[in-house]
Scaffold this active site. Structure first.
Site, PDB file in Angstrom:
ATOM      1  N   SER A  31       0.783  -1.236   0.000  1.00 16.56           N
ATOM      2  CA  SER A  31       0.000   0.000   0.000  1.00 16.56           C
ATOM      3  C   SER A  31       0.809   1.276   0.000  1.00 16.56           C
ATOM      4  CB  SER A  31      -1.004   0.001   1.151  1.00 16.56           C
ATOM      5  OG  SER A  31      -0.441  -0.524   2.312  1.00 16.56           O
ATOM      6  N   HIS A  54      -5.542  -3.743  -2.520  1.00 19.31           N
ATOM      7  CA  HIS A  54      -5.279  -2.840  -3.649  1.00 19.31           C
ATOM      8  C   HIS A  54      -5.245  -3.567  -4.986  1.00 19.31           C
ATOM      9  CE1 HIS A  54      -4.335   0.487  -0.947  1.00 19.31           C
ATOM     10  NE2 HIS A  54      -3.649  -0.386  -0.222  1.00 19.31           N
ATOM     11  N   LYS A  78     -11.889  -0.222  -1.735  1.00 20.58           N
ATOM     12  CA  LYS A  78     -10.974   0.527  -2.606  1.00 20.58           C
ATOM     13  C   LYS A  78     -11.537   0.527  -4.030  1.00 20.58           C
ATOM     14  CE  LYS A  78      -7.606   0.461   0.844  1.00 20.58           C
ATOM     15  NZ  LYS A  78      -6.844  -0.375   1.754  1.00 20.58           N
TER      16      LYS A  78
HETATM   17  C1  LIG Z   1      -6.905  -0.552   3.186  1.00 20.99           C
HETATM   18  C2  LIG Z   1      -6.260  -1.827   3.525  1.00 20.99           C
HETATM   19  C3  LIG Z   1      -6.819  -2.689   4.471  1.00 20.99           C
HETATM   20  C4  LIG Z   1      -7.989  -2.280   5.315  1.00 20.99           C
HETATM   21  O1  LIG Z   1      -9.163  -2.333   4.588  1.00 20.99           O
HETATM   22  P1  LIG Z   1     -10.426  -1.459   5.074  1.00 20.99           P
HETATM   23  O2  LIG Z   1     -11.547  -2.037   4.301  1.00 20.99           O
HETATM   24  O3  LIG Z   1     -10.111  -0.049   4.753  1.00 20.99           O
HETATM   25  O4  LIG Z   1     -10.549  -1.692   6.542  1.00 20.99           O
HETATM   26  C5  LIG Z   1      -6.228  -3.911   4.670  1.00 20.99           C
HETATM   27  N1  LIG Z   1      -5.134  -4.272   3.980  1.00 20.99           N
HETATM   28  C6  LIG Z   1      -4.543  -3.451   3.090  1.00 20.99           C
HETATM   29  C7  LIG Z   1      -3.319  -3.908   2.350  1.00 20.99           C
HETATM   30  C8  LIG Z   1      -5.088  -2.205   2.842  1.00 20.99           C
HETATM   31  O5  LIG Z   1      -4.500  -1.376   1.988  1.00 20.99           O
END
Ligand SMILES: *Cc1c(COP(=O)(O)O)cnc(C)c1O
Length: 395
Positions: A182, A210, A241
């Site tokens: 990320s 992602h 996302k």
């Molecule tokens: C954003 C993210 C999460 C958390 O997901 P949410 O739905 O925002 O709680 C978990 N793992 C990774 C790699 C992320 O980028």
């Protein structure tokens, strides 16, 4: 002031002095074209995770409204009580079909999935191996599990293999990795990880937060793009996302999913996802599969954008996705860079420790299929110009 507040105020002042204090930034309006209005100013939003522009897509909004009208706005209970609506089951079946697995289960967020899944799979006497740059929710998931855990250097398969060798005696061994990292925007070496876990009899869990919607012919993630879906035991991903709404899934075999129903505490002890979110989830899954042009455009634009920054002398690390970092190093300079870009109409948040290692402060640009090619080209030019003015990337 009470001594309680005085103590906390001092703590905030210490963060301020190290340029590490964070503040909430209110967004006044979400506008078409991947833009937002903040403090009266319209900005090209290069900090959101709405990679395909689905968060404001009318079909998702309509599906959320329809689900609310039919089922209400609350699910009224946790999943094991009476919170499993037909809608949850439909979305879970749709996820399993999307991922090509036997079953799938929804979690209330990606964070909730990672803190529930890991402790449900490993216990005392087991060992977890985690890439050093994995998301914070994976780290918290490991902390909640009774198993020992080791963090191997980012994408370092030799070190991982040493650890696997050292822990041959452990009852269960679980390797956990983000598929798209990320903050660096690079990809996990999934093929090599699969080979390693097979050689050492370990299990592999991937976090496609992602990757989902962005990679793969169907948009099912990096595992799909590399033809590895069947080889990976635990495939987690989110709807928050590229899928434009909220919530998360884990896809895998039938016994895996039933173990989560029985052991994943964040699944068991929390109210089930509400109907409007489920409606949006279902619509998002359909659009992602029906409209591959969105992700093709996104990845093409990301590659152009990255190339423009690199040609301008900016260090984009090893990014190979829609997430493009520019390493700045110093916290104060990263903040100054973000502030200067904002004056020129670009929203890019400075990411500082502890989200990144000390000395690793950076700007992180995340692109969206909602962004116009022209505007991205203009943005890249501005970023290079301001970066040069601030001496970013100069040796
Ligand atoms: C954003 C993210 C999460 C958390 O997901 P949410 O739905 O925002 O709680 C978990 N793992 C990774 C790699 C992320 O980028």
């Amino acid at each position: 002031m009470s001594s309680f507040d005085a103590i906390l105020t001092q703590e905030l002042a210490d963060l301020e002095a190290r340029h590490l204090r964070r503040r909430l930034q209110g967004v006044e309006a979400v506008l078409p074209g991947g833009k937002i209005r903040v403090d009266g100013q319209i900005l090209l939003n290069l900090s959101a995770n709405d990679y395909l522009g689905l968060a404001t897509e009318p079909r998702l909004i309509g599906a959320a409204q329809e689900a609310a009208a039919r089922w209400g706005v609350g699910s009224t209970a946790s999943r094991l009580i009476v919170g499993t609506l037909a809608l949850h089951q439909e979305v879970e079946e749709a996820v399993a079909a999307f991922k090509g697995t036997a079953r799938a289960v929804l979690f209330n967020s990606g964070y909730a999935a990672n803190v529930g899944v890991i402790a449900a799979l490993v216990d005392r006497g087991d060992v977890i191996f985690s890439d050093k740059l994995n998301h914070a929710s994976i780290i918290d998931g490991m902390r909640l599990a009774a198993a020992a855990f080791y963090r191997y250097p980012h994408r370092d398969l030799n070190r991982l293999e040493d650890l696997l060798r050292q822990h041959r005696q452990a009852r269960r061994r679980l390797i956990v990795t983000d598929s798209v990292f990320s903050v660096d925007g690079d990809l996990a070496p999934l093929r090599d990880l699969v080979a390693l876990k097979e050689r050492y009899g370990a299990w592999l869990m991937i976090d496609e937060a992602h990757g989902t919607g962005v990679f793969g012919a169907k948009g099912a993630g990096v595992a799909e793009a590399q033809g590895l879906c069947e080889a990976i035991e635990v495939q987690m991903g989110t709807f928050s996302k590229a899928l434009g709404s909220f919530g998360a899934y884990v896809a895998g075999s039938a016994p895996l999913i039933e173990v989560f129903h029985n052991r994943a505490r964040s699944f068991i002890y929390s109210t089930a996802l509400p109907p409007p979110v489920l409606g949006a989830m279902r619509a998002g899954l359909e659009i992602v599969q029906q409209e591959p042009a969105r992700r093709r455009y996104l990845l093409d634009q990301a590659s152009l954008f990255r190339q423009r920054l690199q040609e301008g002398g900016l260090p984009t690390l090893t990014s190979e996705s829609q997430i493009i970092p520019v390493l700045v190093g110093d916290n104060a300079r990263a903040l100054a860079y973000a502030a200067a870009l904002r004056q020129r109409g670009l929203m890019a948040v400075a990411i500082r420790p502890p989200t990144v290692p000390p000395g690793g402060a950076r700007l992180r640009f995340s692109l969206s299929a909602a962004h116009e090619a022209e505007e991205l080209a203009q943005a890249a030019q501005t970023i290079v110009q301001v970066g040069q003015e601030l001496g970013v990337g100069a040796r």
